[in-house]
Design an enzyme around this catalytic site. Structure first.
Site, PDB file in Angstrom:
ATOM      1  CG  HIS A   1      -3.144   0.897   3.528  1.00  0.00           C
ATOM      2  ND1 HIS A   1      -2.926   1.446   4.774  1.00  0.00           N
ATOM      3  CD2 HIS A   1      -1.994   0.278   3.171  1.00  0.00           C
ATOM      4  CE1 HIS A   1      -1.697   1.166   5.153  1.00  0.00           C
ATOM      5  NE2 HIS A   1      -1.094   0.457   4.200  1.00  0.00           N
TER       6      HIS A   1
ATOM      7  CE  LYS B   1      -3.819  -2.543   5.750  1.00  0.00           C
ATOM      8  NZ  LYS B   1      -3.153  -3.835   5.645  1.00  0.00           N
TER       9      LYS B   1
END
Ligand code: NAD
Length: 272
Positions: free
Chosen positions: A160, A164
């Site tokens: 990601h 995040k």
């Protein structure tokens, strides 16, 4: 906009997902943006939600007052933080409306509170709201069932963007749960979330996780089933946040006429 449109509130309206939700509501028939909520002290309070999301003026100013925002609303779309989603689940239960929760990183205690809220609200919660990932979960459960634990190791790899804050991702855990379901085992006691140093050989039957973070990656997931001399890899790549936002809006519309309860995207998509 028609009189029968479902009136939706976006909480965390200035966030990455909040803005994607406002854009998708704007382009979807049958729903309308009723209110947009940001946390107290946010520089976006008072700004027009449509302008914030880049779709032009919608006449909906961002507010820090959820009580006012929930008045006359039919559903809340919530991609925020665990503590915020728990607080909003109490308000949604009091208002007896639909609460779609995409927030990840929630604890077991948080999940208990969502279950309690589901006695009054129609709560739909999933670590991933996209059709593709939920279908992938079904395929992973099938593969994990078909390929015996004695000869096939399961590893889940995810990447990601660098902003995040939780790991492994909600989607990685969703896929881990699917694999555990296929194997008939309990994920919590069988998962290996981190490896570092002299770990010893891989225990048979465990499900391993590996986390990568960097750049602007929306969400890449692979489930690797590793056997002697062969590998099966099932994977999904999210290219655009609108897939989660479209799923969340579809979940709200699906839950509109349902009884109070705690539902998942598998229920919404008819995959349960
Ligand atoms: P983000 O940080 O960009 O947005 C979160 C927003 O919530 C921020 O604007 C923040 O100010 C706001 N917020 C925090 N507390 C608040 C409060 N008390 N009241 C109102 N607003 C508040 O994060 P993001 O990338 O949009 O992700 C949000 C969550 O959604 C994360 O947990 C992420 O993992 C999850 N997510 C889930 C899916 C899914 O399909 N389930 C997809 C993408 C992201």
């Amino acid at each position: 906009m028609t009189a029968n449109d479902m009136k939706l509130v976006v909480v965390g309206a200035a966030g990455r997902m909040g803005q994607a939700l406002i854009r998708v509501i704007h382009e979807t028939d049958g729903v309308t943006l009723h209110a947009a909520v940001q946390r107290e002290g946010s520089p976006f309070i008072g700004k027009d939600a449509g302008e914030l999301a880049g779709v032009g003026t919608l006449g909906v100013p961002v507010t820090a007052d959820p009580l006012q925002a929930f008045l006359d609303a039919e559903g809340v779309l919530d991609f925020t933080t665990p503590a915020t989603s728990v607080a909003f689940s109490i308000l949604a239960a009091q208002a007896r409306i639909v609460h779609v929760i995409g927030t990840t990183g929630c604890s077991i205690e948080d999940e208990e509170k969502f279950k309690a809220a589901g006695r009054h609200a129609r709560l739909v919660k999933s670590g991933n709201m996209s059709l593709g990932v939920n279908l992938l979960g079904v395929l992973v459960a099938q593969a994990a069932k078909a390929l015996p634990a004695a000869g096939w190791d399961i590893e889940i790899l995810e990447m990601h963007h660098k902003h995040k804050v939780d790991a492994p991702s909600g989607t990685a855990l969703l896929l881990g749960e699917a694999a555990a379901r296929g194997r008939g085992i309990d994920l919590a006691s069988q998962s290996v979330r981190v490896r570092d140093g002299h770990t010893g050989a891989r225990p048979t039957g465990t499900i391993g996780f590996a986390t990568l973070r960097g750049g602007s990656v929306v969400g890449d997931h692979s489930v690797v089933l590793a056997g002697e001399g062969e590998l099966v890899t099932l994977s999904h790549s999210a290219r655009d946040r609108s897939i989660f936002a479209r799923g969340a809006v579809a979940a709200a519309l699906w839950a509109r006429d349902k009884k109070p309860g705690h539902y998942s995207m598998l229920d919404v998509l008819g995959l349960s």
